[in-house]
Design an enzyme around this catalytic site. Structure first.
Site, PDB file in Angstrom:
ATOM      1  N   ARG A 254       0.740  -1.180   0.082  1.00 13.87           N
ATOM      2  CA  ARG A 254       0.023  -0.212   0.196  1.00 13.87           C
ATOM      3  C   ARG A 254       0.789   1.319   0.495  1.00 13.87           C
ATOM      4  NH1 ARG A 254      -3.447  -2.458  -1.796  1.00 13.87           N
ATOM      5  NH2 ARG A 254      -5.729  -2.304  -1.461  1.00 13.87           N
ATOM      6  N   GLU A 283      -3.185   8.343  -5.879  1.00 14.67           N
ATOM      7  CA  GLU A 283      -3.244   7.494  -6.693  1.00 14.67           C
ATOM      8  C   GLU A 283      -4.910   8.767  -7.151  1.00 14.67           C
ATOM      9  OE1 GLU A 283      -3.699   3.774  -5.985  1.00 14.67           O
ATOM     10  OE2 GLU A 283      -1.689   3.304  -5.086  1.00 14.67           O
ATOM     11  N   HIS A 302      -0.381   1.962 -10.437  1.00 19.32           N
ATOM     12  CA  HIS A 302      -0.889   0.500  -9.216  1.00 19.32           C
ATOM     13  C   HIS A 302      -2.288  -0.533 -10.022  1.00 19.32           C
ATOM     14  CE1 HIS A 302      -3.496   0.009  -5.263  1.00 19.32           C
ATOM     15  NE2 HIS A 302      -3.863  -0.985  -5.477  1.00 19.32           N
TER      16      HIS A 302
END
Length: 341
Positions: A254, A283, A302
């Site tokens: 994370r 993000e 991601h």
């Protein structure tokens, strides 16, 4: 966690219909892979009004959250139905932290499960790909190819090198298996080192308080930590200062677990060789981020686990938990709600 759900009743016996509330935008591609299970009806919505329009919403017993589903709707559903099971399509449940806290889910007997294991193999492959990228000097090879340069440099090997896994859950163990196949030594940091080495996957396991020893010993540090209050900026200045000057830092856990300013500082000072990052504090990663446009930093959006079979794997894990719930067995991927993973 057993799936008998004794304090709030049991899921209906075989032969009766099970209703599952799916909190997800109706245009999500994940819904195209929704399994067809006899006796199961999925009620899909991303707002409470639509859910309340379903005649059978009061009979709903299970909730599935598929990001970017609105987590506020989860709280509204909690007050509407008698939920006996909640599942997160993602492996990370940090997005549900507020819901878990506000609704005191940690104190409830209602189990929370996640997509743990669905995406571990692809993330492990990504970790090894980035390790090989730096170890084999892939950018140098590409540049030589473009320039037509015959450059007979000494080729490094990962055999005999050390990988340090920060966090030792399912993703880390999948990475450890690949690393061992390459002949690497495996060190791991885990919250409870007494839980062991993962059947010998790690050569040594230490607790959070001893993590600097792993940062100092590893040639490649791979963070797979979940996002919790305990792991916020877990990888910071002290950790990067401890790393070898030839070391590489990789994050597939994370983004909030890494102090990005400290990482940039370490890269600028050449305290480490490079980094590979798939997750970030914010993000999408802002264009203004100093992490961009660095020759020694690999950035992916991601999507290290966003594979061709992403949806199928996510639904597979959900169905494995559903089957366990229906048969009264232990849930396959229970979340420790009080810890957040």
């Amino acid at each position: 966690a057993k799936s008998s759900f004794l304090t709030r009743g049991t899921m209906k016996q075989a032969g009766s219909m099970i209703y599952v509330a799916v909190v997800c935008p109706k245009d999500s591609k994940m819904l195209n892979y929704m399994p067809k299970i006899p006796g199961v009806e999925f009620l899909v919505a991303n707002d409470i009004k639509t859910f309340q329009s379903y005649p059978k919403i009061k009979s709903t017993e299970a909730v599935l959250w598929i990001p970017p589903g609105d987590t506020k709707v989860l709280g509204e559903l909690w007050s509407t139905i008698d939920a006996k099971w909640i599942h997160s399509f993602f492996a990370g449940v940090d997005g549900l932290a507020d819901f878990v806290k506000e609704k005191k889910l940690a104190q409830s007997s209602v189990p929370l499960t996640n997509g743990r294991g669905a995406f571990s193999s692809s993330l492990a492959e990504y970790a090894m790909a980035t390790i090989l990228h730096f170890n084999k000097q892939i950018p140098r090879i590409q540049e030589n190819s473009r320039k037509g340069k015959w450059d007979k440099f000494v080729m490094s090997t990962v055999k005999g090198k050390t990988i340090g896994l920060i966090g030792f859950g399912d993703i880390a163990k999948a990475t450890a298996k690949l690393a061992r196949a390459f002949g690497m030594k495996v060190l791991a940091v885990r919250r409870s080192p007494g839980k062991g080495t993962g059947d010998g996957l790690a050569d040594e396991v230490v607790g959070f308080e001893d993590r600097l020893s792993v940062f100092a010993s590893a040639d490649f540090v791979v963070s797979v930590l979940p996002g919790t209050s305990e792991t916020l900026n877990f990888c910071g200045e002290k950790e990067f200062d401890a790393m070898k000057r030839t070391g590489v830092f990789i994050n597939i856990g994370r983004g909030v677990t890494v102090d990005e300013a400290a990482l940039c500082k370490a890269l600028d000072a050449k305290k480490i060789v490079g980094a590979a990052l798939d997750v970030f504090h914010t993000e999408p990663l802002p264009e203004s981020s100093p992490l961009w446009k660095r020759e020694n930093v690999l950035i992916t959006a991601h999507n290290a686990d966003f594979t061709e079979d992403y949806a199928e794997q996510g639904w597979r894990v959900w169905q494995e938990n559903y089957n366990a719930a229906r048969s009264g067995k232990t849930m396959v991927t229970p979340v420790q709600k009080e810890l957040g993973y």
